[in-house]
Design a protein around this motif. Structure first.
Motif, short mmCIF file in Angstrom:
data_model
loop_
_atom_site.label_atom_id
_atom_site.label_comp_id
_atom_site.label_asym_id
_atom_site.label_seq_id
_atom_site.Cartn_x
_atom_site.Cartn_y
_atom_site.Cartn_z
N THR A 93 63.43 -4.95 153.17
CA THR A 93 61.99 -4.78 153.19
C THR A 93 61.31 -6.14 153.20
O THR A 93 61.66 -7.02 152.42
CB THR A 93 61.51 -3.98 151.96
N HIS A 94 60.36 -6.29 154.10
CA HIS A 94 59.57 -7.53 154.15
C HIS A 94 58.21 -7.23 153.55
O HIS A 94 57.68 -6.14 153.69
CB HIS A 94 59.43 -8.01 155.59
N GLY A 95 57.66 -8.18 152.87
CA GLY A 95 56.36 -7.98 152.26
C GLY A 95 56.49 -7.40 150.87
O GLY A 95 57.56 -7.40 150.25
N ALA A 96 55.37 -6.88 150.38
CA ALA A 96 55.31 -6.37 149.01
C ALA A 96 56.16 -5.10 148.86
O ALA A 96 56.27 -4.28 149.76
CB ALA A 96 53.87 -6.07 148.63
N ARG A 114 65.14 -12.07 141.77
CA ARG A 114 65.41 -11.59 143.13
C ARG A 114 64.20 -10.89 143.76
O ARG A 114 63.93 -11.06 144.95
CB ARG A 114 66.59 -10.64 143.10
N TYR A 115 63.49 -10.08 142.98
CA TYR A 115 62.43 -9.24 143.55
C TYR A 115 61.04 -9.52 143.01
O TYR A 115 60.06 -9.02 143.57
CB TYR A 115 62.74 -7.75 143.30
N GLY A 116 60.93 -10.26 141.94
CA GLY A 116 59.66 -10.43 141.25
C GLY A 116 58.51 -10.88 142.12
O GLY A 116 57.40 -10.35 142.03
N ASP A 117 58.76 -11.83 143.01
CA ASP A 117 57.67 -12.33 143.84
C ASP A 117 57.29 -11.36 144.96
O ASP A 117 56.27 -11.53 145.60
CB ASP A 117 58.01 -13.71 144.41
N ARG A 118 58.11 -10.32 145.16
CA ARG A 118 57.83 -9.35 146.22
C ARG A 118 57.25 -8.04 145.70
O ARG A 118 56.78 -7.21 146.47
CB ARG A 118 59.12 -9.07 147.00
N GLU A 126 51.67 -6.91 143.11
CA GLU A 126 51.10 -7.56 141.93
C GLU A 126 50.55 -6.55 140.92
O GLU A 126 50.75 -6.71 139.71
CB GLU A 126 50.00 -8.52 142.39
N ALA A 127 49.91 -5.50 141.39
CA ALA A 127 49.32 -4.49 140.51
C ALA A 127 50.38 -3.68 139.77
O ALA A 127 50.09 -3.05 138.75
CB ALA A 127 48.41 -3.56 141.31
N GLU A 128 51.62 -3.69 140.27
CA GLU A 128 52.69 -2.88 139.68
C GLU A 128 53.76 -3.70 138.96
O GLU A 128 54.74 -3.15 138.46
CB GLU A 128 53.34 -2.02 140.76
N LYS A 129 53.57 -5.01 138.90
CA LYS A 129 54.56 -5.89 138.30
C LYS A 129 54.85 -5.57 136.84
O LYS A 129 56.00 -5.49 136.43
CB LYS A 129 54.14 -7.35 138.45
#
Length: 134
Positions: free
Chosen positions: A49-52, A99-103, A106-109
């Motif tokens: 998956t690319h992007g958020a 691995r995934y945090g930056d992807r 943001e509202a669901e982190k």
């Protein structure tokens, strides 16, 4: 004729299920392997998956996984330990967010972080229960 009878009996014994093999345990392992393959595919899709990444796209384990209501309760201990090791690696909070945090959206982190921690704690608790049962 006696020799033939002996062979016949041996052949019949070979055709019957082996002693000590639990058909339910075998079915549970086969089911677990199929579920693991599906899970691996979901993780591969996530990695591609690319992007958020939306929270719902993350392949969270079934809550029953750790409550004894799932396949794990029927698995041989060695298979369950291997499964838990995989889950521990996937849902380690530091590893997961590296691995995934930056992807993750943001509202669901925060929600994702809490869920990762919840899964990690459940895996640790189940591992401890397996060690106690030894």
């Amino acid at each position: 004729a006696e020799a033939d009878e002996g062979k016949g009996e041996g052949a019949e014994a070979d055709e019957s299920p082996a002693e000590g093999i639990d058909a339910d345990a075998i079915d549970a392992v086969v089911d677990r392997l199929a579920a693991d393959a599906d899970e691996d595919e979901a993780w591969d899709e996530l990695d591609e998956t690319h992007g958020a990444i939306a929270y719902e796209r993350i392949p969270w384990p079934d809550a029953r996984e750790f409550s004894g209501q799932s396949l794990s309760g029927r698995l041989p201990a060695s298979v369950e330990r291997a499964r838990l090791d995989r889950l521990a690696a996937r849902y380690d909070p530091d590893e997961f967010f590296a691995r995934y945090g930056d992807r993750i959206d943001e509202a669901e982190k925060a929600r994702a972080l809490e869920k990762v921690r919840e899964v990690s704690r459940a895996v640790e608790k189940r591992h401890a229960a397996l060690r106690r049962d030894l």
